[in-house]
Design a protein around this motif. Structure first.
Motif, PDB file in Angstrom:
ATOM      1  N   THR A   1     -11.810  18.084  -8.184  1.00  0.00           N
ATOM      2  CA  THR A   1     -12.569  18.310  -9.398  1.00  0.00           C
ATOM      3  C   THR A   1     -12.545  17.144 -10.367  1.00  0.00           C
ATOM      4  OG1 THR A   1     -10.657  19.370 -10.394  1.00  0.00           O
ATOM      5  CG2 THR A   1     -12.246  20.812  -9.303  1.00  0.00           C
ATOM      6  N   ALA A   2     -11.637  16.198 -10.235  1.00  0.00           N
ATOM      7  CA  ALA A   2     -11.579  15.074 -11.171  1.00  0.00           C
ATOM      8  C   ALA A   2     -10.902  13.873 -10.529  1.00  0.00           C
ATOM      9  CB  ALA A   2     -10.813  15.467 -12.422  1.00  0.00           C
ATOM     10  N   LEU A   3     -11.394  12.706 -10.819  1.00  0.00           N
ATOM     11  CA  LEU A   3     -10.811  11.467 -10.330  1.00  0.00           C
ATOM     12  C   LEU A   3      -9.476  11.241 -11.027  1.00  0.00           C
ATOM     13  CD1 LEU A   3     -11.270   8.846  -8.705  1.00  0.00           C
ATOM     14  CD2 LEU A   3     -12.313   7.897 -10.740  1.00  0.00           C
ATOM     15  N   ALA A   4      -8.416  10.987 -10.281  1.00  0.00           N
ATOM     16  CA  ALA A   4      -7.120  10.828 -10.918  1.00  0.00           C
ATOM     17  C   ALA A   4      -6.118  10.157 -10.008  1.00  0.00           C
ATOM     18  CB  ALA A   4      -6.570  12.179 -11.336  1.00  0.00           C
ATOM     19  N   SER A   5      -5.205   9.439 -10.632  1.00  0.00           N
ATOM     20  CA  SER A   5      -4.027   8.956  -9.931  1.00  0.00           C
ATOM     21  C   SER A   5      -3.107  10.148  -9.727  1.00  0.00           C
ATOM     22  CB  SER A   5      -3.318   7.896 -10.765  1.00  0.00           C
ATOM     23  OG  SER A   5      -4.144   6.770 -10.920  1.00  0.00           O
ATOM     24  N   PRO A   6      -2.190  10.050  -8.770  1.00  0.00           N
ATOM     25  CA  PRO A   6      -1.269  11.177  -8.581  1.00  0.00           C
ATOM     26  C   PRO A   6      -0.369  11.349  -9.799  1.00  0.00           C
ATOM     27  CG  PRO A   6      -0.655   9.318  -7.195  1.00  0.00           C
ATOM     28  CD  PRO A   6      -1.960   8.969  -7.839  1.00  0.00           C
ATOM     29  N   PRO A   7       0.019  12.588 -10.092  1.00  0.00           N
ATOM     30  CA  PRO A   7       0.903  12.825 -11.229  1.00  0.00           C
ATOM     31  C   PRO A   7       2.296  12.257 -10.964  1.00  0.00           C
ATOM     32  CG  PRO A   7       0.484  14.858 -10.030  1.00  0.00           C
ATOM     33  CD  PRO A   7      -0.367  13.813  -9.403  1.00  0.00           C
ATOM     34  N   PRO A   8       3.086  12.042 -12.019  1.00  0.00           N
ATOM     35  CA  PRO A   8       4.453  11.533 -11.831  1.00  0.00           C
ATOM     36  C   PRO A   8       5.255  12.456 -10.925  1.00  0.00           C
ATOM     37  CG  PRO A   8       3.860  11.571 -14.155  1.00  0.00           C
ATOM     38  CD  PRO A   8       2.764  12.274 -13.417  1.00  0.00           C
ATOM     39  N   LEU A   9       6.204  11.861 -10.215  1.00  0.00           N
ATOM     40  CA  LEU A   9       7.004  12.601  -9.245  1.00  0.00           C
ATOM     41  C   LEU A   9       8.445  12.118  -9.329  1.00  0.00           C
ATOM     42  CD1 LEU A   9       6.408  14.613  -6.883  1.00  0.00           C
ATOM     43  CD2 LEU A   9       6.264  12.625  -5.411  1.00  0.00           C
ATOM     44  N   SER A  10       9.396  13.014  -9.159  1.00  0.00           N
ATOM     45  CA  SER A  10      10.816  12.646  -9.127  1.00  0.00           C
ATOM     46  C   SER A  10      11.286  12.669  -7.674  1.00  0.00           C
ATOM     47  CB  SER A  10      11.646  13.626  -9.950  1.00  0.00           C
ATOM     48  OG  SER A  10      11.253  13.592 -11.292  1.00  0.00           O
ATOM     49  N   PRO A  11      11.350  11.500  -7.034  1.00  0.00           N
ATOM     50  CA  PRO A  11      11.741  11.474  -5.625  1.00  0.00           C
ATOM     51  C   PRO A  11      13.210  11.849  -5.428  1.00  0.00           C
ATOM     52  CG  PRO A  11      11.270   9.247  -6.422  1.00  0.00           C
ATOM     53  CD  PRO A  11      11.023  10.190  -7.553  1.00  0.00           C
ATOM     54  N   LEU A  12      13.490  12.529  -4.306  1.00  0.00           N
ATOM     55  CA  LEU A  12      14.866  12.862  -3.947  1.00  0.00           C
ATOM     56  C   LEU A  12      15.549  11.676  -3.274  1.00  0.00           C
ATOM     57  CD1 LEU A  12      14.334  16.443  -2.468  1.00  0.00           C
ATOM     58  CD2 LEU A  12      15.241  15.829  -4.726  1.00  0.00           C
ATOM     59  N   LEU A  13      14.774  10.895  -2.549  1.00  0.00           N
ATOM     60  CA  LEU A  13      15.271   9.731  -1.816  1.00  0.00           C
ATOM     61  C   LEU A  13      14.300   8.580  -2.036  1.00  0.00           C
ATOM     62  CD1 LEU A  13      16.074  11.625   1.502  1.00  0.00           C
ATOM     63  CD2 LEU A  13      17.750  10.737  -0.130  1.00  0.00           C
ATOM     64  N   PRO A  14      14.712   7.350  -1.703  1.00  0.00           N
ATOM     65  CA  PRO A  14      13.761   6.243  -1.851  1.00  0.00           C
ATOM     66  C   PRO A  14      12.495   6.477  -1.014  1.00  0.00           C
ATOM     67  CG  PRO A  14      15.973   5.407  -1.458  1.00  0.00           C
ATOM     68  CD  PRO A  14      16.022   6.902  -1.252  1.00  0.00           C
ATOM     69  N   PRO A  15      11.334   6.196  -1.589  1.00  0.00           N
ATOM     70  CA  PRO A  15      10.078   6.385  -0.855  1.00  0.00           C
ATOM     71  C   PRO A  15       9.983   5.468   0.361  1.00  0.00           C
ATOM     72  CG  PRO A  15       9.677   6.107  -3.200  1.00  0.00           C
ATOM     73  CD  PRO A  15      11.115   5.772  -2.953  1.00  0.00           C
ATOM     74  N   SER A  16       9.171   5.877   1.312  1.00  0.00           N
ATOM     75  CA  SER A  16       8.862   5.082   2.500  1.00  0.00           C
ATOM     76  C   SER A  16       7.575   4.311   2.199  1.00  0.00           C
ATOM     77  CB  SER A  16       8.641   6.028   3.676  1.00  0.00           C
ATOM     78  OG  SER A  16       7.990   5.379   4.722  1.00  0.00           O
ATOM     79  N   ARG A  17       7.521   3.067   2.660  1.00  0.00           N
ATOM     80  CA  ARG A  17       6.351   2.233   2.389  1.00  0.00           C
ATOM     81  C   ARG A  17       6.157   1.282   3.554  1.00  0.00           C
ATOM     82  NH1 ARG A  17       6.115  -0.961  -3.262  1.00  0.00           N
ATOM     83  NH2 ARG A  17       3.954  -1.619  -3.124  1.00  0.00           N
ATOM     84  N   ILE A  18       4.938   1.254   4.107  1.00  0.00           N
ATOM     85  CA  ILE A  18       4.679   0.365   5.229  1.00  0.00           C
ATOM     86  C   ILE A  18       3.243  -0.137   5.187  1.00  0.00           C
ATOM     87  CG2 ILE A  18       4.079   2.230   6.816  1.00  0.00           C
ATOM     88  CD1 ILE A  18       5.578   0.460   8.964  1.00  0.00           C
ATOM     89  N   ARG A  19       3.062  -1.413   5.505  1.00  0.00           N
ATOM     90  CA  ARG A  19       1.732  -2.021   5.640  1.00  0.00           C
ATOM     91  C   ARG A  19       1.404  -2.075   7.113  1.00  0.00           C
ATOM     92  NH1 ARG A  19       0.620  -5.331   0.552  1.00  0.00           N
ATOM     93  NH2 ARG A  19      -1.461  -4.687   0.997  1.00  0.00           N
ATOM     94  N   LEU A  20       0.153  -1.729   7.427  1.00  0.00           N
ATOM     95  CA  LEU A  20      -0.283  -1.701   8.819  1.00  0.00           C
ATOM     96  C   LEU A  20      -1.625  -2.411   8.952  1.00  0.00           C
ATOM     97  CD1 LEU A  20       0.587   2.032   9.245  1.00  0.00           C
ATOM     98  CD2 LEU A  20       1.743   0.180  10.439  1.00  0.00           C
ATOM     99  N   SER A  21      -1.876  -2.923  10.147  1.00  0.00           N
ATOM    100  CA  SER A  21      -3.158  -3.574  10.381  1.00  0.00           C
ATOM    101  C   SER A  21      -4.275  -2.547  10.272  1.00  0.00           C
ATOM    102  CB  SER A  21      -3.186  -4.240  11.760  1.00  0.00           C
ATOM    103  OG  SER A  21      -3.164  -3.273  12.772  1.00  0.00           O
ATOM    104  N   SER A  22      -5.375  -2.970   9.719  1.00  0.00           N
ATOM    105  CA  SER A  22      -6.514  -2.072   9.526  1.00  0.00           C
ATOM    106  C   SER A  22      -7.273  -1.940  10.843  1.00  0.00           C
ATOM    107  CB  SER A  22      -7.409  -2.627   8.418  1.00  0.00           C
ATOM    108  OG  SER A  22      -8.293  -1.648   7.979  1.00  0.00           O
ATOM    109  N   SER A  23      -6.623  -1.241  11.781  1.00  0.00           N
ATOM    110  CA  SER A  23      -7.160  -1.066  13.131  1.00  0.00           C
ATOM    111  C   SER A  23      -6.809   0.343  13.606  1.00  0.00           C
ATOM    112  CB  SER A  23      -6.524  -2.083  14.085  1.00  0.00           C
ATOM    113  OG  SER A  23      -5.133  -1.817  14.226  1.00  0.00           O
ATOM    114  N   HIS A  24      -7.410   0.759  14.698  1.00  0.00           N
ATOM    115  CA  HIS A  24      -7.081   2.086  15.243  1.00  0.00           C
ATOM    116  C   HIS A  24      -5.614   2.144  15.655  1.00  0.00           C
ATOM    117  CE1 HIS A  24     -11.075   3.592  14.843  1.00  0.00           C
ATOM    118  NE2 HIS A  24     -11.551   2.503  15.423  1.00  0.00           N
ATOM    119  N   ARG A  25      -5.086   1.028  16.124  1.00  0.00           N
ATOM    120  CA  ARG A  25      -3.663   0.983  16.468  1.00  0.00           C
ATOM    121  C   ARG A  25      -2.804   1.185  15.219  1.00  0.00           C
ATOM    122  NH1 ARG A  25      -0.102  -3.959  18.791  1.00  0.00           N
ATOM    123  NH2 ARG A  25       1.618  -2.682  19.518  1.00  0.00           N
ATOM    124  N   GLY A  26      -3.204   0.562  14.101  1.00  0.00           N
ATOM    125  CA  GLY A  26      -2.484   0.750  12.842  1.00  0.00           C
ATOM    126  C   GLY A  26      -2.504   2.195  12.379  1.00  0.00           C
TER     127      GLY A  26
END
Length: 165
Positions: free
Chosen positions: A18-43
């Protein structure tokens, strides 16, 4: 004459954005996971596999419904990033955050000019079409989801999926 606001994306329940928005703030329990992948079907395939592996590390077993649901959402958002958000030579990024009874998935791609078509707002694809229904899956599984243009070069599509420990 007042201008209309364009349809965009945040939602609750079987999520109709219903509205364009960034995600609301969040209190993570553990460090977030973050990964960059090739912009391909394999990625995109690797995004799904790594998401399942990360969930397992966080104690959400491969055999649970929560793992299957989050993995399906990651797979869809990653496939969309590769199919609709791809700029040759540029990667996409997948982030996952674990909070109390909630997993947030964020996928960042390089096409802020190509926004998702919102289920329930955009016209449905033709009946004989083999594509165009992936965000229906995201809307069905996510408690909330949305997207935001981050800057002139990237957009963020996010979804929050509840789980019970």
């Amino acid at each position: 004459m007042e201008s209309e606001t364009p349809p965009a994306a945040v939602s609750t329940g079987p999520a109709v954005p219903t509205a364009l928005a960034s995600p609301p703030p969040l209190s993570p329990l553990l460090p977030p996971s973050r990964i960059r992948l090739s912009s391909s079907h394999r990625g995109a395939r690797l995004a799904r596999l790594l998401a399942a592996q990360q969930l397992d590390k966080w104690g959400i077993s491969h055999s649970t419904t929560a793992s299957a649901v989050v993995t399906a959402v990651v797979a869809e958002l990653a496939a969309n990033a590769v199919t609709h958000g791809r700029t040759p030579g540029r990667d996409f990024e997948v982030r996952m955050t674990l909070a109390a009874e909630l997993v947030r998935v964020e996928v960042i791609d390089t096409r802020p000019d190509r926004l998702p078509r919102a289920p329930g707002i955009s016209p449905p694809p033709p009946v004989d079409s083999t594509g165009g229904r992936g965000l229906l899956l995201v809307a069905a599984y996510a408690d909330r989801w949305g997207w935001a243009v981050r800057d002139a070069y990237t957009k963020l599509v996010w979804a929050e999926i509840g789980y019970h420990a």
